[in-house]
Design a protein around this motif. Sequence first.
Motif, PDB file in Angstrom:
ATOM      1  N   SER A 189      69.256  43.602  49.947  1.00 49.85           N
ATOM      2  CA  SER A 189      68.716  42.035  49.852  1.00 49.85           C
ATOM      3  C   SER A 189      68.150  41.998  49.003  1.00 49.85           C
ATOM      4  CB  SER A 189      67.652  42.554  51.268  1.00 49.85           C
ATOM      5  OG  SER A 189      68.555  41.874  52.135  1.00 49.85           O
ATOM      6  N   VAL A 190      67.880  40.450  48.084  1.00 49.49           N
ATOM      7  CA  VAL A 190      67.302  39.907  47.155  1.00 49.49           C
ATOM      8  C   VAL A 190      66.873  38.857  47.724  1.00 49.49           C
ATOM      9  CG1 VAL A 190      69.062  38.513  46.747  1.00 49.49           C
ATOM     10  CG2 VAL A 190      67.471  39.533  44.964  1.00 49.49           C
ATOM     11  N   THR A 191      65.556  38.899  46.690  1.00 45.02           N
ATOM     12  CA  THR A 191      64.630  37.966  47.075  1.00 45.02           C
ATOM     13  C   THR A 191      64.238  37.107  45.972  1.00 45.02           C
ATOM     14  OG1 THR A 191      64.030  38.754  49.489  1.00 45.02           O
ATOM     15  CG2 THR A 191      62.211  37.321  48.298  1.00 45.02           C
ATOM     16  N   LEU A 192      64.518  35.668  46.137  1.00 44.77           N
ATOM     17  CA  LEU A 192      64.283  35.003  44.780  1.00 44.77           C
ATOM     18  C   LEU A 192      62.787  34.119  45.212  1.00 44.77           C
ATOM     19  CD1 LEU A 192      67.612  33.421  44.481  1.00 44.77           C
ATOM     20  CD2 LEU A 192      67.267  35.425  44.308  1.00 44.77           C
ATOM     21  N   ASN A 193      61.966  34.452  43.665  1.00 45.41           N
ATOM     22  CA  ASN A 193      60.862  34.244  44.402  1.00 45.41           C
ATOM     23  C   ASN A 193      60.094  32.424  43.343  1.00 45.41           C
ATOM     24  OD1 ASN A 193      59.673  36.396  45.351  1.00 45.41           O
ATOM     25  ND2 ASN A 193      59.878  37.847  43.560  1.00 45.41           N
ATOM     26  N   SER A 194      59.138  31.671  44.740  1.00 48.76           N
ATOM     27  CA  SER A 194      59.169  30.478  44.268  1.00 48.76           C
ATOM     28  C   SER A 194      58.220  30.293  43.027  1.00 48.76           C
ATOM     29  CB  SER A 194      58.884  29.675  44.769  1.00 48.76           C
ATOM     30  OG  SER A 194      57.748  30.378  45.637  1.00 48.76           O
ATOM     31  N   ASP A 195      57.330  31.714  43.614  1.00 46.25           N
ATOM     32  CA  ASP A 195      55.572  31.823  42.254  1.00 46.25           C
ATOM     33  C   ASP A 195      55.200  31.289  42.899  1.00 46.25           C
ATOM     34  OD1 ASP A 195      56.421  34.241  40.903  1.00 46.25           O
ATOM     35  OD2 ASP A 195      57.564  32.495  39.787  1.00 46.25           O
ATOM     36  N   LEU A 196      55.376  29.890  44.423  1.00 48.43           N
ATOM     37  CA  LEU A 196      53.896  29.626  45.228  1.00 48.43           C
ATOM     38  C   LEU A 196      53.186  30.207  45.996  1.00 48.43           C
ATOM     39  CD1 LEU A 196      56.690  26.370  45.926  1.00 48.43           C
ATOM     40  CD2 LEU A 196      54.615  26.485  43.627  1.00 48.43           C
ATOM     41  N   THR A 197      51.750  30.521  46.154  1.00 52.89           N
ATOM     42  CA  THR A 197      51.452  30.414  47.421  1.00 52.89           C
ATOM     43  C   THR A 197      51.282  30.088  48.439  1.00 52.89           C
ATOM     44  OG1 THR A 197      50.090  29.912  45.659  1.00 52.89           O
ATOM     45  CG2 THR A 197      50.009  31.519  45.901  1.00 52.89           C
ATOM     46  N   VAL A 201      53.573  20.340  48.359  1.00 51.50           N
ATOM     47  CA  VAL A 201      54.838  20.085  47.300  1.00 51.50           C
ATOM     48  C   VAL A 201      55.489  19.439  48.771  1.00 51.50           C
ATOM     49  CG1 VAL A 201      54.675  20.858  45.727  1.00 51.50           C
ATOM     50  CG2 VAL A 201      56.579  21.769  46.933  1.00 51.50           C
ATOM     51  N   ASP A 202      56.416  18.090  48.303  1.00 53.42           N
ATOM     52  CA  ASP A 202      56.493  17.505  49.143  1.00 53.42           C
ATOM     53  C   ASP A 202      57.882  18.184  49.660  1.00 53.42           C
ATOM     54  OD1 ASP A 202      55.193  15.327  48.584  1.00 53.42           O
ATOM     55  OD2 ASP A 202      56.249  14.311  47.284  1.00 53.42           O
ATOM     56  N   VAL A 203      58.893  18.487  48.385  1.00 49.78           N
ATOM     57  CA  VAL A 203      59.670  19.440  48.916  1.00 49.78           C
ATOM     58  C   VAL A 203      60.424  20.298  48.236  1.00 49.78           C
ATOM     59  CG1 VAL A 203      62.538  18.762  49.289  1.00 49.78           C
ATOM     60  CG2 VAL A 203      60.934  17.334  49.681  1.00 49.78           C
ATOM     61  N   ILE A 204      61.216  21.308  48.923  1.00 50.64           N
ATOM     62  CA  ILE A 204      61.578  22.342  48.021  1.00 50.64           C
ATOM     63  C   ILE A 204      63.359  22.469  48.282  1.00 50.64           C
ATOM     64  CG2 ILE A 204      61.597  24.799  48.093  1.00 50.64           C
ATOM     65  CD1 ILE A 204      58.458  24.952  48.189  1.00 50.64           C
ATOM     66  N   GLN A 205      63.797  22.849  47.339  1.00 52.87           N
ATOM     67  CA  GLN A 205      65.052  22.495  48.032  1.00 52.87           C
ATOM     68  C   GLN A 205      66.144  23.183  46.452  1.00 52.87           C
ATOM     69  OE1 GLN A 205      68.364  19.751  46.410  1.00 52.87           O
ATOM     70  NE2 GLN A 205      67.773  19.410  48.545  1.00 52.87           N
ATOM     71  N   TRP A 206      66.576  24.795  48.193  1.00 52.94           N
ATOM     72  CA  TRP A 206      67.584  25.779  47.538  1.00 52.94           C
ATOM     73  C   TRP A 206      68.966  24.950  46.895  1.00 52.94           C
ATOM     74  CZ3 TRP A 206      65.671  29.968  44.366  1.00 52.94           C
ATOM     75  CH2 TRP A 206      64.343  30.965  45.041  1.00 52.94           C
ATOM     76  N   ARG A 207      69.317  25.931  45.744  1.00 52.67           N
ATOM     77  CA  ARG A 207      70.905  25.399  45.676  1.00 52.67           C
ATOM     78  C   ARG A 207      71.952  26.254  45.151  1.00 52.67           C
ATOM     79  NH1 ARG A 207      72.941  20.085  44.863  1.00 52.67           N
ATOM     80  NH2 ARG A 207      71.357  18.009  45.369  1.00 52.67           N
ATOM     81  N   GLY A 247      58.412  29.687  50.813  1.00 52.75           N
ATOM     82  CA  GLY A 247      59.288  28.853  49.769  1.00 52.75           C
ATOM     83  C   GLY A 247      60.158  29.038  49.376  1.00 52.75           C
ATOM     84  N   SER A 248      59.981  30.972  48.962  1.00 53.90           N
ATOM     85  CA  SER A 248      60.818  32.080  48.898  1.00 53.90           C
ATOM     86  C   SER A 248      62.121  31.899  49.366  1.00 53.90           C
ATOM     87  CB  SER A 248      59.788  33.331  48.289  1.00 53.90           C
ATOM     88  OG  SER A 248      58.884  33.359  47.462  1.00 53.90           O
ATOM     89  N   LEU A 249      63.076  32.324  48.678  1.00 54.37           N
ATOM     90  CA  LEU A 249      64.279  32.781  49.965  1.00 54.37           C
ATOM     91  C   LEU A 249      65.044  34.416  49.417  1.00 54.37           C
ATOM     92  CD1 LEU A 249      67.168  31.019  50.834  1.00 54.37           C
ATOM     93  CD2 LEU A 249      68.048  30.958  48.904  1.00 54.37           C
ATOM     94  N   THR A 250      65.401  34.754  50.788  1.00 57.09           N
ATOM     95  CA  THR A 250      65.579  35.824  50.955  1.00 57.09           C
ATOM     96  C   THR A 250      67.403  36.028  51.209  1.00 57.09           C
ATOM     97  OG1 THR A 250      63.859  36.713  51.146  1.00 57.09           O
ATOM     98  CG2 THR A 250      65.755  37.808  52.074  1.00 57.09           C
TER      99      THR A 250
END
Length: 308
Positions: A189-197, A201-207, A247-250
């Motif tokens: 597995s891999v986690t792409l970190n948003s660096d947010l705690t 914010v209004d919208v977080i979007q992963w593409r 908001g991080s994505l795994t």
Amino acid sequence: MKNDDWIQWRFGNTLIAEINKRDDRITVYDDVLDGRFRNRLKLDKQTGSLTITDIRTEHAGDYKLQTNSVEKSFNLFVFVEISVLEGDSVTLNSDLTEMKDDDLIQWRFLTEMTLIAEINVTADRITVYDDVLDGRFRDRLKLDKQTGSLTITNITTEYAGLYTLLINSAWKFFILHVFVEISVKEGDSVTLNSDLTKIDVDVIQWRFWTENTVIAEINKQVDRITVYDDVLDGRFRDRLKLDNQTGSLTITDVTDEHAGDYVLIIMTTKQSLKVFRVSVYGELLKINNDTIFFKSCCAAKIIYQLSL
């Protein structure tokens, strides 16, 4: 276009294309202005629309359409897009070979509307404002006094964004993408970190940027969390986990079809980007102290070839 219509296109004050239906004449003047438009102009004889191909920064500026019934103006901005890995250096080129006696050059990090460097040849002054924006550019900016080009060293994701160069009254725009490079073993597995705690914010979007496809998003305005794992022939099905606090994505059970570029778009009063480049490797094999990556399905073939 009607039988008595005429259309003229100008770049600044220079005529670059025209159609005269009454004389049944279509003309493209692509050799003007030192030939910067040569073989780049296409004029639609039915609508009069003008297409410019293979755009360069020298094509940026004001365009004017004039017909026998209407006038219309266009302001064309041309962006130089640069991608760099986190930790590397990048040079934003002014395209000057040397500066003239009355030149004024100003560099701005336009994402924050902040002046970060300038050269005033008339005043014989070179200034780097590397303490602005909480010192994020401190000791990282190098300004070439001969050409005015700007180098940013030891890049991090907080330097990604829009930069502008003002040379006297001419503009040049740069979009800088900073990639976080991640390698993951197939099946892990891999986690792409948003660096947010927390998500304020209004919208977080992963593409999945390689395919320009939205795969997950959090919309705080409507209190909605969505994972689009059925897109792209279902390659992400049951593999995406979105942290509703950060908001991080795994991505779980990674395969080589998940390798590529991912972008995190954070939308609030202003938009910010974070880009990840994910590479996927197979098993590790040690032969004579050399490490070789391979997929299990190909292991026997590789060992056989090495033994030969």
